[in-house]
Enzyme design. Structure first.
Site, PDB file in Angstrom:
ATOM      1  N   GLU A 145      -3.387   9.431   7.484  1.00  0.00           N
ATOM      2  CA  GLU A 145      -2.129   8.592   7.873  1.00  0.00           C
ATOM      3  C   GLU A 145      -1.411   9.972   9.720  1.00  0.00           C
ATOM      4  OE1 GLU A 145       0.857   7.497   5.619  1.00  0.00           O
ATOM      5  OE2 GLU A 145      -1.471   6.357   5.694  1.00  0.00           O
ATOM      6  N   CYS A 203     -11.166   2.894  -0.285  1.00  0.00           N
ATOM      7  CA  CYS A 203      -9.811   3.460  -0.438  1.00  0.00           C
ATOM      8  C   CYS A 203      -9.000   1.997   1.253  1.00  0.00           C
ATOM      9  CB  CYS A 203     -10.270   4.870   0.461  1.00  0.00           C
ATOM     10  SG  CYS A 203      -7.926   5.283   1.004  1.00  0.00           S
ATOM     11  N   THR A 204      -8.632   1.939   0.634  1.00  0.00           N
ATOM     12  CA  THR A 204      -8.479   0.884   2.415  1.00  0.00           C
ATOM     13  C   THR A 204      -7.710   1.229   3.489  1.00  0.00           C
ATOM     14  OG1 THR A 204      -5.691   0.705   1.756  1.00  0.00           O
ATOM     15  CG2 THR A 204      -7.494  -0.818   0.723  1.00  0.00           C
ATOM     16  N   HIS A 205      -7.981   3.132   3.862  1.00  0.00           N
ATOM     17  CA  HIS A 205      -7.733   3.972   4.788  1.00  0.00           C
ATOM     18  C   HIS A 205      -8.626   4.653   5.600  1.00  0.00           C
ATOM     19  CE1 HIS A 205      -3.478   4.715   3.086  1.00  0.00           C
ATOM     20  NE2 HIS A 205      -3.573   4.806   4.389  1.00  0.00           N
ATOM     21  N   TYR A 265      -0.993   8.798  -1.802  1.00  0.00           N
ATOM     22  CA  TYR A 265      -0.998   9.004  -3.754  1.00  0.00           C
ATOM     23  C   TYR A 265      -1.911   9.010  -4.607  1.00  0.00           C
ATOM     24  CZ  TYR A 265       2.524   5.036  -4.079  1.00  0.00           C
ATOM     25  OH  TYR A 265       4.263   3.804  -3.805  1.00  0.00           O
ATOM     26  N   GLY A 266      -2.987   9.633  -3.536  1.00  0.00           N
ATOM     27  CA  GLY A 266      -4.413   9.567  -4.204  1.00  0.00           C
ATOM     28  C   GLY A 266      -4.775  11.085  -5.031  1.00  0.00           C
ATOM     29  N   ASP A 295       0.859  -0.843  -0.294  1.00  0.00           N
ATOM     30  CA  ASP A 295      -0.107  -0.048   0.399  1.00  0.00           C
ATOM     31  C   ASP A 295       1.209   1.039  -0.086  1.00  0.00           C
ATOM     32  OD1 ASP A 295      -2.426   1.550   0.316  1.00  0.00           O
ATOM     33  OD2 ASP A 295      -2.131   2.114   2.543  1.00  0.00           O
ATOM     34  N   ASN A 314      -6.512   0.604  -3.216  1.00  0.00           N
ATOM     35  CA  ASN A 314      -7.385   0.962  -4.124  1.00  0.00           C
ATOM     36  C   ASN A 314      -6.575   1.448  -5.236  1.00  0.00           C
ATOM     37  OD1 ASN A 314     -10.194  -0.333  -3.690  1.00  0.00           O
ATOM     38  ND2 ASN A 314      -9.311   0.560  -1.711  1.00  0.00           N
ATOM     39  N   THR A 315      -6.528   2.764  -4.762  1.00  0.00           N
ATOM     40  CA  THR A 315      -5.322   4.134  -5.994  1.00  0.00           C
ATOM     41  C   THR A 315      -4.742   3.176  -7.057  1.00  0.00           C
ATOM     42  OG1 THR A 315      -5.772   5.886  -4.381  1.00  0.00           O
ATOM     43  CG2 THR A 315      -4.467   6.602  -5.939  1.00  0.00           C
TER      44      THR A 315
HETATM   45  N1  DGL Z   1      -4.817   3.365   0.636  1.00  0.00           N
HETATM   46  C1  DGL Z   1      -4.861   4.108  -0.444  1.00  0.00           C
HETATM   47  C2  DGL Z   1      -6.018   4.020  -1.379  1.00  0.00           C
HETATM   48  O1  DGL Z   1      -6.817   2.834  -1.083  1.00  0.00           O
HETATM   49  C3  DGL Z   1      -4.732   4.973  -1.232  1.00  0.00           C
HETATM   50  C4  DGL Z   1      -4.412   5.799   0.457  1.00  0.00           C
HETATM   51  C5  DGL Z   1      -3.627   6.803  -0.666  1.00  0.00           C
HETATM   52  O2  DGL Z   1      -3.979   8.447  -1.095  1.00  0.00           O
HETATM   53  O3  DGL Z   1      -2.098   6.810  -0.706  1.00  0.00           O
HETATM   54  O4  DGL Z   1      -6.463   4.308  -2.470  1.00  0.00           O
END
Ligand code: DGL
Length: 272
Positions: free
Chosen positions: A156, A190-192, A40-41, A8, A72-73
């Site tokens: 985060e 999103c896994t967060h 990363y979003g 991730d 997911n991103t």
């Molecule tokens: N955890 C990530 C997701 O599932 C993205 C978080 C990020 O923006 O880096 O999309």
């Protein structure tokens, strides 16, 4: 032979790893969080692809024959290129799987109204991956999407239980539900976001199902390994868990415990 790699951009994938370990405890796992470059979003396609590929290569170098993009991103922006273009060139026998497809396969079995809300990062929303994948399995399901760019930074920075989180949880829930009165299922794409579950439930009207991905992805991986004995036989089974971060391991260990629910001892891995 080697462990299952789980990747991730940061800590979010640990919510998925936790459920995978609960479902498939016998295997070895290596988790890699690219914390130095998270989130990363809001990044563009090329950047997300380059970062994700670099991390997948590192997991391959550490011996993982199978890598799960628990992001997911990265699944939305990098998975297809990695599967179709990069893998045949760098590791044709290895496999990389994402989280959007297993989630999409579930959605249509849950909604009664046929209208679903997707909450995700800008990158995931703009890729249109969820509407496309969901409509492959359930052509009649109507998908509404909303980018929630403030949720990952809140998580985060360990502010997801703080008062600032209340504002942005209410804000984004209000906006997605304003798109249609018929939404009865919300996907945390999103896994967060599962870290915000307590506040999401607090502000969500009754009768709406919230789907977090951990258990869905874990069950889907179990099924994949049943269907792919050639991959299953390449996975080591000593119940060892290793954690790597591209940032400071001391910071990672502290935060990771919140996401993983257990003490974590990580090592640093350098970016290229
Ligand atoms: N955890 C990530 C997701 O599932 C993205 C978080 C990020 O923006 O880096 O999309």
């Amino acid at each position: 032979m080697g462990p299952i790699g789980v990747f991730d951009s940061g800590y979010g994938g640990l919510t998925v790893l936790k459920e995978i370990v609960a479902e498939l405890p016998e295997y070895d796992y290596i988790y890699l969080g690219d914390n130095a470059r998270a989130p990363y979003g809001n990044r563009g396609f090329d950047t997300i692809h380059a970062y994700t590929l670099e991390c997948v290569q590192k997991l391959f170098d550490m011996g993982c024959p199978l890598v799960i993009l628990a992001c997911n991103t990265a699944s939305a922006k990098a998975l297809r290129t990695i599967q179709q273009k990069d893998l045949p060139r760098i590791a044709p026998d290895n496999r990389v799987l994402g989280v959007i497809r297993p989630t999409s396969e579930m959605v249509g079995t849950i909604t009664q109204t046929g209208e679903v809300g997707i909450l995700a990062t800008n990158g995931t929303v703009s890729s249109e991956s969820y509407p496309l994948e969901i409509n492959k399995f359930f052509p009649h399901v109507i998908t509404h999407q909303l980018a929630c760019p403030m949720w990952v930074p809140l998580v985060e920075n360990n502010e997801h239980e703080g008062a600032g989180a209340d504002f942005f949880v209410k804000e984004y829930l209000g906006k997605i539900l304003a798109q249609s009165a018929n939404i009865d299922t919300l996907v945390l794409g999103c896994t967060h976001y599962p870290l915000l579950m307590k506040k999401i439930r607090q502000y969500l009207p009754g009768g709406i199902t919230v789907l977090a991905q951990g258990k869905i992805v874990a069950r889907s991986l179990k099924d994949y390994l049943k269907r792919h004995p050639e991959m299953e036989s390449r996975l080591t089974k000593n119940q060892e868990h290793r954690f790597y971060t591209t940032d400071d391991p001391a910071i990672f260990n502290h935060m990771a415990e919140i996401f993983f629910g257990k003490e974590v001892a990580s090592d640093k891995i350098d970016q290229d």
